[in-house]
Scaffold this motif. Structure first.
Motif, PDB file in Angstrom:
ATOM      1  N   TYR A   1      57.606  40.497  15.632  1.00  0.00           N
ATOM      2  CA  TYR A   1      57.212  40.100  14.228  1.00  0.00           C
ATOM      3  C   TYR A   1      58.426  39.684  13.370  1.00  0.00           C
ATOM      4  O   TYR A   1      58.101  38.821  12.712  1.00  0.00           O
ATOM      5  CB  TYR A   1      55.927  40.926  13.738  1.00  0.00           C
ATOM      6  N   LEU A   2      59.231  40.924  13.312  1.00  0.00           N
ATOM      7  CA  LEU A   2      60.313  40.813  12.210  1.00  0.00           C
ATOM      8  C   LEU A   2      61.229  39.624  12.639  1.00  0.00           C
ATOM      9  O   LEU A   2      61.847  39.472  11.717  1.00  0.00           O
ATOM     10  CB  LEU A   2      60.891  42.099  12.286  1.00  0.00           C
ATOM     11  N   ASP A   3      61.420  39.293  13.677  1.00  0.00           N
ATOM     12  CA  ASP A   3      62.242  38.119  14.198  1.00  0.00           C
ATOM     13  C   ASP A   3      61.429  36.718  14.222  1.00  0.00           C
ATOM     14  O   ASP A   3      61.802  35.748  14.689  1.00  0.00           O
ATOM     15  CB  ASP A   3      62.581  38.338  15.534  1.00  0.00           C
ATOM     16  N   ASP A   4      60.168  36.804  13.267  1.00  0.00           N
ATOM     17  CA  ASP A   4      59.535  35.470  13.083  1.00  0.00           C
ATOM     18  C   ASP A   4      58.748  34.774  14.397  1.00  0.00           C
ATOM     19  O   ASP A   4      58.824  33.513  14.492  1.00  0.00           O
ATOM     20  CB  ASP A   4      60.303  34.575  12.261  1.00  0.00           C
ATOM     21  N   ASN A   5      58.558  35.726  15.312  1.00  0.00           N
ATOM     22  CA  ASN A   5      58.090  34.973  16.632  1.00  0.00           C
ATOM     23  C   ASN A   5      56.590  34.715  16.238  1.00  0.00           C
ATOM     24  O   ASN A   5      55.820  35.177  15.307  1.00  0.00           O
ATOM     25  CB  ASN A   5      58.125  35.915  17.547  1.00  0.00           C
ATOM     26  N   LYS A   6      56.088  33.697  16.949  1.00  0.00           N
ATOM     27  CA  LYS A   6      54.818  33.214  16.753  1.00  0.00           C
ATOM     28  C   LYS A   6      53.693  34.167  17.494  1.00  0.00           C
ATOM     29  O   LYS A   6      54.363  34.748  18.319  1.00  0.00           O
ATOM     30  CB  LYS A   6      54.577  31.699  17.192  1.00  0.00           C
ATOM     31  N   GLN A   7      52.653  34.072  16.853  1.00  0.00           N
ATOM     32  CA  GLN A   7      51.843  35.313  17.840  1.00  0.00           C
ATOM     33  C   GLN A   7      51.465  34.701  19.147  1.00  0.00           C
ATOM     34  O   GLN A   7      51.552  35.445  20.115  1.00  0.00           O
ATOM     35  CB  GLN A   7      50.474  35.059  17.009  1.00  0.00           C
ATOM     36  N   LYS A   8      51.515  33.422  19.488  1.00  0.00           N
ATOM     37  CA  LYS A   8      51.402  32.962  20.924  1.00  0.00           C
ATOM     38  C   LYS A   8      52.674  33.449  21.816  1.00  0.00           C
ATOM     39  O   LYS A   8      52.400  33.940  22.864  1.00  0.00           O
ATOM     40  CB  LYS A   8      51.515  31.509  20.766  1.00  0.00           C
ATOM     41  N   ASP A   9      53.713  33.411  21.089  1.00  0.00           N
ATOM     42  CA  ASP A   9      54.993  33.883  21.748  1.00  0.00           C
ATOM     43  C   ASP A   9      54.825  35.342  22.039  1.00  0.00           C
ATOM     44  O   ASP A   9      55.477  36.010  23.249  1.00  0.00           O
ATOM     45  CB  ASP A   9      56.073  33.359  21.282  1.00  0.00           C
ATOM     46  N   MET A  10      54.567  36.148  20.883  1.00  0.00           N
ATOM     47  CA  MET A  10      54.425  37.710  21.057  1.00  0.00           C
ATOM     48  C   MET A  10      53.396  37.927  22.161  1.00  0.00           C
ATOM     49  O   MET A  10      53.689  39.100  23.039  1.00  0.00           O
ATOM     50  CB  MET A  10      54.180  38.321  19.911  1.00  0.00           C
ATOM     51  N   ALA A  11      52.444  37.453  22.117  1.00  0.00           N
ATOM     52  CA  ALA A  11      51.389  37.840  23.101  1.00  0.00           C
ATOM     53  C   ALA A  11      51.827  37.601  24.590  1.00  0.00           C
ATOM     54  O   ALA A  11      51.701  38.237  25.593  1.00  0.00           O
ATOM     55  CB  ALA A  11      50.043  36.848  22.919  1.00  0.00           C
ATOM     56  N   GLU A  12      52.511  36.218  24.971  1.00  0.00           N
ATOM     57  CA  GLU A  12      53.005  35.892  26.049  1.00  0.00           C
ATOM     58  C   GLU A  12      54.302  37.055  26.567  1.00  0.00           C
ATOM     59  O   GLU A  12      54.081  37.494  27.552  1.00  0.00           O
ATOM     60  CB  GLU A  12      53.657  34.544  26.264  1.00  0.00           C
TER      61      GLU A  12
END
Length: 163
Positions: A125-136
């Motif tokens: 999150y702190l690295d501005d990843n998208k929720q979709k990418d975090m979920a993956e």
């Protein structure tokens, strides 16, 4: 040359690796061990990267999984080095100066209190990843990502307000 590509990738993503190590290890020696273990895992998987995911996503997945399992297996605390054609690679070989801001230091202390999954999630999150990418990367649903991020932010706000 495979070794040169690997070194270039490590240089490009050294900050990401460093942040993960700082979040999972407060002790400098353990942090060095974790850095080495992440580099070993990246090197062992490097030839298998097929480009289906973004390189940053792939590195996050390996680095976070390595960090999460690092302390679960005592044998991983050995003093392994990444050996690539007799070249020793360590993050200390690269130029990275961590931020010295007191709030950043406090944030890392508070992140350290989180469980492994939540640490991984807040770093993404702190690295501005998208929720979709975090979920993956983490293998959870996007809804679960949103819920967990909300809870983590609430926890971190409470920690800051208590200090």
């Amino acid at each position: 040359m495979e070794k040169d590509k690997f070194i270039s990738v490590v240089k490009d993503y050294q900050n990401l690796i460093y942040k993960i190590c700082c979040s999972y290890c407060s002790d400098a020696e353990n942090r060095k061990d974790l850095q080495q273990e992440i580099l070993i895992q990246l090197w062992n998987s490097f030839s298998k990267f097929d480009g289906r995911a973004q390189l940053s996503t792939w590195i996050y997945r390996i680095a976070l999984n390595t960090a999460i399992t690092f302390y679960r297996n005592d044998s991983k605390h050995s003093n392994k080095k990444v050996s690539i054609d007799a070249a020793i690679i360590s993050l200390s070989d690269f130029e990275y100066v961590p931020e010295q801001d007191e709030n950043i230091a406090m944030l890392y202390q508070f992140i350290e209190k989180l469980n492994e999954m939540d640490k991984a999630l807040i770093l993404l999150y702190l690295d501005d990843n998208k929720q979709k990418d975090m979920a993956e990367i983490l293998g959870i649903s996007e809804t679960n990502v949103a819920t967990k991020i909300s809870r983590i932010k609430k926890f971190l706000k409470e920690q800051f307000s208590n200090n």
